[in-house]
Design a protein around this motif. Structure first.
Motif, PDB file in Angstrom:
ATOM      1  N   UNK A  59       4.348  26.095 -46.557  1.00  0.00           N
ATOM      2  CA  UNK A  59       5.200  26.720 -47.131  1.00  0.00           C
ATOM      3  C   UNK A  59       5.445  28.284 -46.353  1.00  0.00           C
ATOM      4  N   UNK A  60       6.835  28.513 -46.413  1.00  0.00           N
ATOM      5  CA  UNK A  60       7.723  29.999 -46.115  1.00  0.00           C
ATOM      6  C   UNK A  60       6.995  30.809 -47.149  1.00  0.00           C
ATOM      7  N   UNK A  61       6.181  31.736 -47.055  1.00  0.00           N
ATOM      8  CA  UNK A  61       5.628  32.889 -48.010  1.00  0.00           C
ATOM      9  C   UNK A  61       6.015  33.799 -48.092  1.00  0.00           C
ATOM     10  N   UNK A  62       7.922  34.080 -47.778  1.00  0.00           N
ATOM     11  CA  UNK A  62       8.745  35.273 -47.680  1.00  0.00           C
ATOM     12  C   UNK A  62       9.133  34.728 -48.799  1.00  0.00           C
ATOM     13  N   UNK A  63       9.502  33.565 -49.474  1.00  0.00           N
ATOM     14  CA  UNK A  63      10.354  33.134 -50.725  1.00  0.00           C
ATOM     15  C   UNK A  63       9.134  33.635 -51.765  1.00  0.00           C
ATOM     16  N   UNK A  64       9.130  33.597 -52.982  1.00  0.00           N
ATOM     17  CA  UNK A  64       8.549  34.564 -53.655  1.00  0.00           C
ATOM     18  C   UNK A  64       8.164  32.257 -54.408  1.00  0.00           C
ATOM     19  N   UNK A  65       8.895  31.567 -54.372  1.00  0.00           N
ATOM     20  CA  UNK A  65       8.599  30.291 -55.192  1.00  0.00           C
ATOM     21  C   UNK A  65       7.332  30.102 -53.964  1.00  0.00           C
ATOM     22  N   UNK A  66       7.158  30.199 -53.301  1.00  0.00           N
ATOM     23  CA  UNK A  66       5.907  29.878 -52.533  1.00  0.00           C
ATOM     24  C   UNK A  66       4.789  29.808 -52.550  1.00  0.00           C
ATOM     25  N   UNK A  67       4.796  31.164 -53.992  1.00  0.00           N
ATOM     26  CA  UNK A  67       3.431  31.958 -54.008  1.00  0.00           C
ATOM     27  C   UNK A  67       3.009  30.702 -55.480  1.00  0.00           C
ATOM     28  N   UNK A  68       4.006  30.792 -55.845  1.00  0.00           N
ATOM     29  CA  UNK A  68       3.978  29.702 -57.369  1.00  0.00           C
ATOM     30  C   UNK A  68       3.561  28.279 -56.619  1.00  0.00           C
ATOM     31  N   UNK A  69       4.296  27.967 -55.868  1.00  0.00           N
ATOM     32  CA  UNK A  69       3.842  26.383 -55.620  1.00  0.00           C
ATOM     33  C   UNK A  69       2.122  26.352 -54.635  1.00  0.00           C
ATOM     34  N   UNK A  90       4.421  39.551 -41.075  1.00  0.00           N
ATOM     35  CA  UNK A  90       5.412  39.982 -40.101  1.00  0.00           C
ATOM     36  C   UNK A  90       5.388  40.787 -39.489  1.00  0.00           C
ATOM     37  N   UNK A  91       5.066  40.656 -38.109  1.00  0.00           N
ATOM     38  CA  UNK A  91       5.404  42.677 -37.653  1.00  0.00           C
ATOM     39  C   UNK A  91       6.777  43.164 -37.409  1.00  0.00           C
ATOM     40  N   UNK A  92       7.175  43.977 -36.262  1.00  0.00           N
ATOM     41  CA  UNK A  92       8.580  44.096 -35.802  1.00  0.00           C
ATOM     42  C   UNK A  92       8.177  45.299 -35.109  1.00  0.00           C
ATOM     43  N   UNK A  93       8.802  45.794 -34.546  1.00  0.00           N
ATOM     44  CA  UNK A  93       9.174  46.958 -33.336  1.00  0.00           C
ATOM     45  C   UNK A  93      10.466  47.210 -33.468  1.00  0.00           C
ATOM     46  N   UNK A  94      11.063  48.734 -33.093  1.00  0.00           N
ATOM     47  CA  UNK A  94      12.364  48.941 -32.862  1.00  0.00           C
ATOM     48  C   UNK A  94      12.483  50.014 -33.761  1.00  0.00           C
ATOM     49  N   UNK A  95      13.551  50.960 -33.101  1.00  0.00           N
ATOM     50  CA  UNK A  95      14.267  51.578 -33.474  1.00  0.00           C
ATOM     51  C   UNK A  95      15.117  51.575 -35.710  1.00  0.00           C
ATOM     52  N   UNK A  96      15.123  52.056 -36.678  1.00  0.00           N
ATOM     53  CA  UNK A  96      15.223  51.538 -37.667  1.00  0.00           C
ATOM     54  C   UNK A  96      16.358  50.826 -37.696  1.00  0.00           C
ATOM     55  N   UNK A  97      17.315  52.334 -36.864  1.00  0.00           N
ATOM     56  CA  UNK A  97      18.801  51.846 -36.732  1.00  0.00           C
ATOM     57  C   UNK A  97      19.590  50.250 -36.013  1.00  0.00           C
ATOM     58  N   UNK A  98      18.278  50.430 -35.883  1.00  0.00           N
ATOM     59  CA  UNK A  98      18.407  49.020 -34.646  1.00  0.00           C
ATOM     60  C   UNK A  98      18.293  47.624 -35.640  1.00  0.00           C
ATOM     61  N   UNK A  99      17.320  47.781 -36.523  1.00  0.00           N
ATOM     62  CA  UNK A  99      16.795  46.538 -37.034  1.00  0.00           C
ATOM     63  C   UNK A  99      17.507  45.658 -37.812  1.00  0.00           C
ATOM     64  N   UNK A 100      17.527  44.291 -37.986  1.00  0.00           N
ATOM     65  CA  UNK A 100      18.319  43.441 -38.677  1.00  0.00           C
ATOM     66  C   UNK A 100      18.115  43.894 -40.481  1.00  0.00           C
ATOM     67  N   UNK A 101      19.446  44.302 -41.575  1.00  0.00           N
ATOM     68  CA  UNK A 101      18.921  44.332 -42.850  1.00  0.00           C
ATOM     69  C   UNK A 101      17.589  43.245 -43.529  1.00  0.00           C
ATOM     70  N   UNK A 102      17.647  41.578 -43.253  1.00  0.00           N
ATOM     71  CA  UNK A 102      17.751  40.925 -43.247  1.00  0.00           C
ATOM     72  C   UNK A 102      15.849  40.385 -43.024  1.00  0.00           C
TER      73      UNK A 102
END
Length: 263
Positions: A59-69, A90-102
């Motif tokens: 399951x892709x746990x970025x979706x609420x429904x996956x937790x319910x499943x 989920x890891x990430x690094x980079x300036x906040x202004x440059x990160x994709x909002x999604x």
């Protein structure tokens, strides 16, 4: 009926190491990871070589429904859960202004929403199988203000605080809540390379996932509230309380500037 340990993000890295550690201790497993991430291969290996029962859930746990499943699957198959390990992140690094909002929202969903919701959905099951335990995987980043890791550190700070409060609430129910805060882990080729770029102190704080998994599982089984694995990491926690803010800022900036900007 033998109980199960549920581990999220179990197809590789730290999650895979913990799945193997649990299996070596003859514990049945419910493993959850992304589709096509190699989870079936890991599950088959464990069943064949370590002789424990493994349920493999993709399951892709970025979706609420996956937790319910996941919760529905456990209820439908009447699986008693004794230990819940919230490792998916989920890891990430980079300036906040440059990160994709999604990507930011996905990171918050996986690092914050998923462990919170899974605990809520499985809490009654854990209470029925007490003494039981929850292991949440946080990070040293939850204690420090690190440029370029602002969202990641923020989500892990939530998980650390949430776990400490929840531990007090669930103590009367004999359900322990353990939070482990490792530094860097050599979980992927990319991270191994990035960890080698860091300064001497930071390199010494990095652990192999197998070593960290042993520490984490032992802490869970003993019902410890919080664990910072590794001698250097413990020293860093002490230094954080002693050093002036200006020095800590310079040290953090020097280390973080060695990291690639991309997520």
């Amino acid at each position: 009926m033998k109980t199960y340990s549920l581990i999220t993000g179990a197809s590789q890295g730290f999650g895979k190491a913990m799945a193997l550690e649990f299996a070596k201790r003859e514990m049945n497993l419910i493993l959850v990871a992304l589709p096509n991430s190699g989870l079936k291969k890991v599950s088959n290996f464990i069943e064949q070589h370590l002789q424990v029962r493994v349920h493999c859930l993709e399951f892709d746990l970025s979706f609420t429904e996956s937790c319910y499943a996941v919760a529905r699957y456990i209820e439908t198959h009447n699986l008693p859960v004794k230990y819940l390990v919230n490792n998916a992140g989920v890891l990430s690094r980079g300036l906040f202004s440059g990160l994709d909002e999604n990507y930011i929202l996905k990171q918050i969903d996986v690092n914050v929403m998923t462990p919170t919701l899974l605990i809520k959905l499985l809490l009654a099951n854990l209470k029925r199988n007490a003494p039981s335990g929850i292991l949440n995987i946080s990070s040293m980043a939850s204690f420090f203000a690190l440029p370029k890791k602002q969202v990641y550190g923020g989500t892990k700070a939530y998980l650390t605080s949430f776990s400490r409060s929840l531990a007090k609430e669930l103590k009367p129910d004999n359900v322990s809540v353990t939070i482990i805060c490792p530094g860097g882990l050599n979980t992927t080729t990319r991270l191994c390379y990035q960890n080698r770029l860091m300064g001497w102190v930071t390199r010494q704080s990095v652990l192999n996932p197998e070593d960290a998994a042993t520490i984490a599982v032992e802490a869970l089984l003993k019902g410890k509230a919080m664990v910072v694995p590794g001698f250097i990491n413990k020293c860093l926690m002490v230094l954080d309380k002693l050093l002036p803010e200006i020095i800590k800022d310079k040290l953090a900036e020097r280390e973080i500037n060695k990291l690639p900007v991309s997520t």
